[in-house]
Design a protein around this motif. Structure first.
Motif, PDB file in Angstrom:
ATOM      1  N   VAL A 185     -78.177  36.627 -26.934  1.00 44.95           N
ATOM      2  CA  VAL A 185     -79.365  36.788 -26.091  1.00 44.95           C
ATOM      3  C   VAL A 185     -79.689  35.465 -25.419  1.00 44.95           C
ATOM      4  O   VAL A 185     -79.522  34.395 -26.022  1.00 44.95           O
ATOM      5  N   MET A 186     -80.138  35.534 -24.161  1.00 45.54           N
ATOM      6  CA  MET A 186     -80.646  34.347 -23.475  1.00 45.54           C
ATOM      7  C   MET A 186     -82.169  34.427 -23.426  1.00 45.54           C
ATOM      8  O   MET A 186     -82.729  35.489 -23.132  1.00 45.54           O
ATOM      9  N   LEU A 187     -82.807  33.303 -23.694  1.00 44.70           N
ATOM     10  CA  LEU A 187     -84.267  33.207 -23.622  1.00 44.70           C
ATOM     11  C   LEU A 187     -84.593  32.203 -22.521  1.00 44.70           C
ATOM     12  O   LEU A 187     -84.300  31.019 -22.642  1.00 44.70           O
ATOM     13  N   LEU A 188     -85.184  32.693 -21.467  1.00 40.06           N
ATOM     14  CA  LEU A 188     -85.512  31.868 -20.294  1.00 40.06           C
ATOM     15  C   LEU A 188     -86.988  31.515 -20.307  1.00 40.06           C
ATOM     16  O   LEU A 188     -87.847  32.389 -20.465  1.00 40.06           O
ATOM     17  N   SER A 189     -87.295  30.235 -20.118  1.00 38.23           N
ATOM     18  CA  SER A 189     -88.692  29.791 -20.110  1.00 38.23           C
ATOM     19  C   SER A 189     -88.827  28.581 -19.191  1.00 38.23           C
ATOM     20  O   SER A 189     -87.852  28.121 -18.596  1.00 38.23           O
ATOM     21  N   GLY A 190     -90.036  28.066 -19.095  1.00 36.19           N
ATOM     22  CA  GLY A 190     -90.309  26.894 -18.284  1.00 36.19           C
ATOM     23  C   GLY A 190     -90.966  25.806 -19.111  1.00 36.19           C
ATOM     24  O   GLY A 190     -91.824  26.095 -19.957  1.00 36.19           O
ATOM     25  N   ALA A 191     -90.599  24.563 -18.865  1.00 40.33           N
ATOM     26  CA  ALA A 191     -91.202  23.432 -19.570  1.00 40.33           C
ATOM     27  C   ALA A 191     -92.581  23.124 -18.989  1.00 40.33           C
ATOM     28  O   ALA A 191     -92.855  23.395 -17.813  1.00 40.33           O
ATOM     29  N   GLY A 192     -93.448  22.564 -19.817  1.00 39.80           N
ATOM     30  CA  GLY A 192     -94.752  22.113 -19.328  1.00 39.80           C
ATOM     31  C   GLY A 192     -95.778  23.223 -19.237  1.00 39.80           C
ATOM     32  O   GLY A 192     -95.822  24.123 -20.075  1.00 39.80           O
ATOM     33  N   LYS A 193     -96.595  23.173 -18.181  1.00 38.02           N
ATOM     34  CA  LYS A 193     -97.789  24.012 -18.094  1.00 38.02           C
ATOM     35  C   LYS A 193     -97.558  25.393 -17.489  1.00 38.02           C
ATOM     36  O   LYS A 193     -98.479  26.212 -17.465  1.00 38.02           O
ATOM     37  N   ALA A 194     -96.357  25.655 -16.949  1.00 37.78           N
ATOM     38  CA  ALA A 194     -96.131  26.927 -16.274  1.00 37.78           C
ATOM     39  C   ALA A 194     -94.647  27.272 -16.298  1.00 37.78           C
ATOM     40  O   ALA A 194     -93.789  26.408 -16.517  1.00 37.78           O
TER      41      ALA A 194
ATOM     42  N   ALA B 128     -79.380  31.611 -26.732  1.00 37.00           N
ATOM     43  CA  ALA B 128     -79.226  30.509 -25.783  1.00 37.00           C
ATOM     44  C   ALA B 128     -80.576  30.284 -25.113  1.00 37.00           C
ATOM     45  O   ALA B 128     -81.117  31.199 -24.478  1.00 37.00           O
ATOM     46  N   ARG B 129     -81.110  29.093 -25.265  1.00 33.78           N
ATOM     47  CA  ARG B 129     -82.420  28.769 -24.692  1.00 33.78           C
ATOM     48  C   ARG B 129     -82.208  28.039 -23.364  1.00 33.78           C
ATOM     49  O   ARG B 129     -81.708  26.910 -23.340  1.00 33.78           O
ATOM     50  N   ILE B 130     -82.586  28.689 -22.275  1.00 34.91           N
ATOM     51  CA  ILE B 130     -82.437  28.140 -20.923  1.00 34.91           C
ATOM     52  C   ILE B 130     -83.837  27.826 -20.416  1.00 34.91           C
ATOM     53  O   ILE B 130     -84.696  28.716 -20.357  1.00 34.91           O
ATOM     54  N   THR B 131     -84.065  26.579 -20.038  1.00 34.72           N
ATOM     55  CA  THR B 131     -85.417  26.141 -19.712  1.00 34.72           C
ATOM     56  C   THR B 131     -85.456  25.453 -18.359  1.00 34.72           C
ATOM     57  O   THR B 131     -84.720  24.480 -18.127  1.00 34.72           O
ATOM     58  N   LEU B 132     -86.294  25.947 -17.456  1.00 30.89           N
ATOM     59  CA  LEU B 132     -86.552  25.253 -16.198  1.00 30.89           C
ATOM     60  C   LEU B 132     -87.255  23.950 -16.542  1.00 30.89           C
ATOM     61  O   LEU B 132     -88.264  23.946 -17.265  1.00 30.89           O
ATOM     62  N   ASN B 133     -86.759  22.831 -16.010  1.00 25.47           N
ATOM     63  CA  ASN B 133     -87.171  21.533 -16.537  1.00 25.47           C
ATOM     64  C   ASN B 133     -87.585  20.553 -15.446  1.00 25.47           C
ATOM     65  O   ASN B 133     -87.046  19.465 -15.329  1.00 25.47           O
ATOM     66  N   ARG B 134     -88.564  20.980 -14.632  1.00 24.20           N
ATOM     67  CA  ARG B 134     -89.215  20.046 -13.697  1.00 24.20           C
ATOM     68  C   ARG B 134     -90.731  20.120 -13.948  1.00 24.20           C
ATOM     69  O   ARG B 134     -91.500  20.473 -13.051  1.00 24.20           O
ATOM     70  N   PRO B 135     -91.173  19.807 -15.153  1.00 23.46           N
ATOM     71  CA  PRO B 135     -92.589  20.033 -15.494  1.00 23.46           C
ATOM     72  C   PRO B 135     -93.556  19.245 -14.633  1.00 23.46           C
ATOM     73  O   PRO B 135     -94.714  19.650 -14.469  1.00 23.46           O
ATOM     74  N   GLU B 136     -93.101  18.116 -14.060  1.00 21.90           N
ATOM     75  CA  GLU B 136     -93.997  17.303 -13.244  1.00 21.90           C
ATOM     76  C   GLU B 136     -94.410  18.011 -11.960  1.00 21.90           C
ATOM     77  O   GLU B 136     -95.412  17.653 -11.334  1.00 21.90           O
ATOM     78  N   VAL B 137     -93.657  19.048 -11.548  1.00 24.36           N
ATOM     79  CA  VAL B 137     -94.003  19.844 -10.358  1.00 24.36           C
ATOM     80  C   VAL B 137     -94.057  21.327 -10.715  1.00 24.36           C
ATOM     81  O   VAL B 137     -93.748  22.184  -9.902  1.00 24.36           O
TER      82      VAL B 137
END
Length: 285
Positions: free
Chosen positions: A49-58, A13-22
């Protein structure tokens, strides 16, 4: 557009924080959407398994200070005096529990940190079961200098008391390489190899039956669970106090006057006396 996205990719399961503009900064919605995604993955028998990441530059820049320091957010993180500590506690405790959904989920959570995971962003990352960082990525909890206490308290559980004090007495940011050497995260790899390293680890864990993964996670987490609730309650109370102390009020006032970027620069560089709310004499820096 969801602020946390969810995608099922085979057993992952890919869980991604998705406010790349900030830089995926945390607002009122992100914690709730994060825990909802975790619950969705935990309830799916096909996810291992869950894979947690962030969109964009960080990965995550922490709490959105434009929203909370210059403004106030729905939680009124700085209230008019006299402040209501229970109102503050209720808001922050809810966020802490949303972050801790990563820790309490039956299935393992692997977190990928690129760019940086700072302040509240480090809270999210460190609630995961394992963290792999890019060598040049940065992690730290700078608000310990003024206006914050890490409510999840995961620094002490991952580092032990002396190294946790080294990080929280200074509010320093360290590289992924330093974080791995200190034992804060599992490992750091060259930034251009980060995706491959994380995918390899996720695939390796995903080949294990769900019940085996769940039992190992519960057994390993049990010693922490004996004390973590009490530690987090204290940390959450202290977090509210830091924002309503004389220094905390001065920081918010300064952010309103000059903008959060300048206020944060003054905080992190150690050039401002937050008690007197004036520049710190050079001899004291």
């Amino acid at each position: 557009m969801p602020k946390v996205t969810y995608e099922k990719d085979g057993r992952i399961a890919r869980i991604t924080l998705n406010r790349p503009e900030v830089m995926n900064a945390i607002d009122d919605d992100v914690p709730r959407q994060l825990s909802a995604a975790v619950a969705r993955a935990d309830a799916d028998d096909g996810v291992h398994v869950m894979l947690l990441s962030g969109a964009g530059k960080a990965f995550c820049a922490g709490y959105d200070l434009t929203y909370y320091a210059e403004g106030n957010g729905a939680g009124e993180v700085t209230q008019p005096m006299p402040w209501d500590p229970i109102k503050d506690y209720r808001f922050m405790w809810a966020n802490t529990q949303h972050f801790m959904s990563l820790f309490r989920a039956l299935k393992p959570v692997l977190c990928k940190v690129h760019g940086f995971a700072v302040a509240g962003g480090s809270d999210i990352a460190l609630c995961s079961d394992m963290v792999i960082m890019g060598e040049d990525a940065r992690i730290g909890y700078m608000p310990t200098r003024v206006w914050g206490c890490p409510t999840t308290a995961m620094w002490v559980y991952r580092l032990g008391p002396e190294r946790a004090k080294r990080m929280l007495f200074t509010g320093d940011k360290i590289t992924g390489r330093e974080a791995a050497e200190m034992g804060l995260v599992l490992k750091a790899v060259p930034d251009d190899q980060l995706d491959d390293a994380v995918e390899e680890m996720a695939a390796r864990m995903a080949s294990v039956p769900v019940n085996q993964l769940a039992m190992q996670k519960m057994m390993i987490n049990q010693p922490m669970e004996a004390t973590v609730n009490a530690t987090q309650r204290l940390a959450t109370v202290f977090d509210g106090i830091t924002r309503h102390s004389p220094e905390g009020i001065n920081f918010k006032t300064r952010a309103e006057e000059v903008g959060w970027k300048q206020a944060v620069e003054e905080r992190d560089s150690g050039t401002w006396d937050w008690t007197a709310n004036e520049p710190l004499p050079k001899t004291n820096r």
